[in-house]
Motif scaffolding. Structure first.
Motif, PDB file in Angstrom:
ATOM      1  N   SER A  53     -39.524  41.888 -28.601  1.00 30.31           N
ATOM      2  CA  SER A  53     -39.476  41.754 -27.147  1.00 30.31           C
ATOM      3  C   SER A  53     -39.256  40.305 -26.723  1.00 30.31           C
ATOM      4  N   SER A  54     -39.588  39.356 -27.602  1.00 31.31           N
ATOM      5  CA  SER A  54     -39.345  37.938 -27.319  1.00 31.31           C
ATOM      6  C   SER A  54     -38.045  37.458 -27.943  1.00 31.31           C
ATOM      7  N   SER A  55     -37.187  38.405 -28.362  1.00 35.52           N
ATOM      8  CA  SER A  55     -35.837  38.126 -28.876  1.00 35.52           C
ATOM      9  C   SER A  55     -35.794  37.443 -30.237  1.00 35.52           C
ATOM     10  N   ARG A  56     -36.802  37.678 -31.052  1.00 35.59           N
ATOM     11  CA  ARG A  56     -36.719  37.216 -32.432  1.00 35.59           C
ATOM     12  C   ARG A  56     -35.956  38.277 -33.220  1.00 35.59           C
ATOM     13  N   ALA A  57     -34.883  37.883 -33.889  1.00 33.34           N
ATOM     14  CA  ALA A  57     -33.982  38.830 -34.543  1.00 33.34           C
ATOM     15  C   ALA A  57     -34.129  38.803 -36.053  1.00 33.34           C
ATOM     16  N   ASN A  58     -33.828  39.941 -36.643  1.00 34.43           N
ATOM     17  CA  ASN A  58     -33.874  40.105 -38.099  1.00 34.43           C
ATOM     18  C   ASN A  58     -32.645  40.908 -38.493  1.00 34.43           C
ATOM     19  N   TYR A  59     -31.981  40.508 -39.614  1.00 36.99           N
ATOM     20  CA  TYR A  59     -30.739  41.141 -40.019  1.00 36.99           C
ATOM     21  C   TYR A  59     -30.772  41.578 -41.476  1.00 36.99           C
ATOM     22  N   ALA A  60     -30.061  42.656 -41.763  1.00 38.14           N
ATOM     23  CA  ALA A  60     -29.801  43.017 -43.145  1.00 38.14           C
ATOM     24  C   ALA A  60     -28.887  41.959 -43.758  1.00 38.14           C
ATOM     25  N   ASP A  61     -29.066  41.699 -45.043  1.00 37.94           N
ATOM     26  CA  ASP A  61     -28.258  40.677 -45.704  1.00 37.94           C
ATOM     27  C   ASP A  61     -26.766  40.969 -45.586  1.00 37.94           C
ATOM     28  N   SER A  62     -26.407  42.242 -45.589  1.00 39.98           N
ATOM     29  CA  SER A  62     -24.992  42.618 -45.592  1.00 39.98           C
ATOM     30  C   SER A  62     -24.272  42.293 -44.283  1.00 39.98           C
ATOM     31  N   VAL A  63     -25.038  42.031 -43.205  1.00 41.64           N
ATOM     32  CA  VAL A  63     -24.402  41.773 -41.907  1.00 41.64           C
ATOM     33  C   VAL A  63     -24.702  40.384 -41.361  1.00 41.64           C
ATOM     34  N   LYS A  64     -25.533  39.639 -42.060  1.00 41.04           N
ATOM     35  CA  LYS A  64     -25.861  38.279 -41.594  1.00 41.04           C
ATOM     36  C   LYS A  64     -24.595  37.463 -41.413  1.00 41.04           C
ATOM     37  N   ASP A  65     -24.561  36.672 -40.364  1.00 42.22           N
ATOM     38  CA  ASP A  65     -23.434  35.791 -40.033  1.00 42.22           C
ATOM     39  C   ASP A  65     -22.215  36.543 -39.524  1.00 42.22           C
ATOM     40  N   ARG A  66     -22.282  37.872 -39.448  1.00 41.46           N
ATOM     41  CA  ARG A  66     -21.176  38.651 -38.866  1.00 41.46           C
ATOM     42  C   ARG A  66     -21.609  39.418 -37.624  1.00 41.46           C
ATOM     43  N   PHE A  67     -22.847  39.910 -37.619  1.00 40.76           N
ATOM     44  CA  PHE A  67     -23.367  40.708 -36.507  1.00 40.76           C
ATOM     45  C   PHE A  67     -24.411  39.898 -35.742  1.00 40.76           C
ATOM     46  N   THR A  68     -24.498  40.154 -34.434  1.00 41.28           N
ATOM     47  CA  THR A  68     -25.511  39.522 -33.593  1.00 41.28           C
ATOM     48  C   THR A  68     -26.164  40.579 -32.713  1.00 41.28           C
ATOM     49  N   ILE A  69     -27.484  40.668 -32.800  1.00 39.18           N
ATOM     50  CA  ILE A  69     -28.235  41.577 -31.939  1.00 39.18           C
ATOM     51  C   ILE A  69     -28.811  40.784 -30.772  1.00 39.18           C
ATOM     52  N   SER A  70     -28.795  41.389 -29.592  1.00 37.29           N
ATOM     53  CA  SER A  70     -29.374  40.751 -28.412  1.00 37.29           C
ATOM     54  C   SER A  70     -29.919  41.845 -27.488  1.00 37.29           C
ATOM     55  N   ARG A  71     -30.676  41.434 -26.494  1.00 49.62           N
ATOM     56  CA  ARG A  71     -31.230  42.417 -25.563  1.00 49.62           C
ATOM     57  C   ARG A  71     -31.325  41.832 -24.168  1.00 49.62           C
TER      58      ARG A  71
END
Length: 123
Positions: A53-71
Motif C-alpha cells: 500500500s506504500s508502493s514498495r514493489a517486488n519482482y520475479a527475477d525473470s521480469v526485473k528491469d523489464r516490468f514495472t508495477i505501480s498503483r
C-alpha cells in the motif's frame, strides 16, 4: 461485493510493450498488497510482481528491469508496464489484491482475483 477487472492484454511482437490495468470496485474500506500473477499453458501460476500500500514493489527475477508495477490508490487501480517482452512472457495474467471491505454488516478481509487477461508475445 468486490470485483477486480483487468484490461490491456493482447498480441505483441517480441521486444514490444503492453500495459495492464486492474481496477477494484465495490464497498472497499482499504486495499493492502496488490499484485500480478501469470499462468502459462501447462505451468503453475507464478508471481510476476506485487506492491504494498506504500508502493514498495517486488519482482520475479525473470521480469526485473523489464516490468514495472505501480498503483493509484485514489482509483483503486494497479498497473503493470511490460517492456522488452519475450515469447516466454506469454501467459494469462491475473490481478490479485488483499481488500478490507464492507459486507453490509461488518468489515471483512479477503484476497480477490481478477478474471485474467491473455498476453501473447509472438512474431
Amino acid at each position: 461485493q468486490v470485483q477486480l477487472v483487468e484490461s490491456g492484454g493482447g498480441l505483441v511482437q517480441p521486444g514490444g510493450s503492453l500495459r495492464l490495468s486492474c481496477a477494484a470496485s465495490g464497498s472497499i474500506f482499504a486495499i493492502n498488497a496488490m499484485g500480478w500473477y501469470r499462468q502459462a499453458p501447462g505451468k503453475q501460476r507464478e508471481l510476476v510482481a506485487d506492491i504494498t500500500s506504500s508502493s514498495r514493489a517486488n519482482y520475479a527475477d525473470s521480469v526485473k528491469d523489464r516490468f514495472t508495477i505501480s498503483r493509484d490508490n485514489a482509483k483503486n487501480t494497479v498497473y503493470l508496464q511490460m517492456n522488452r517482452l519475450k515469447p516466454e512472457d506469454t501467459a494469462v495474467y491475473y490481478c490479485n489484491a488483499a481488500i478490507t471491505y464492507n459486507t453490509g454488516s461488518y468489515p471483512s478481509r479477503n484476497t480477490f482475483w481478477g478474471q485474467g487477461t491473455q498476453v501473447t508475445v509472438s512474431s
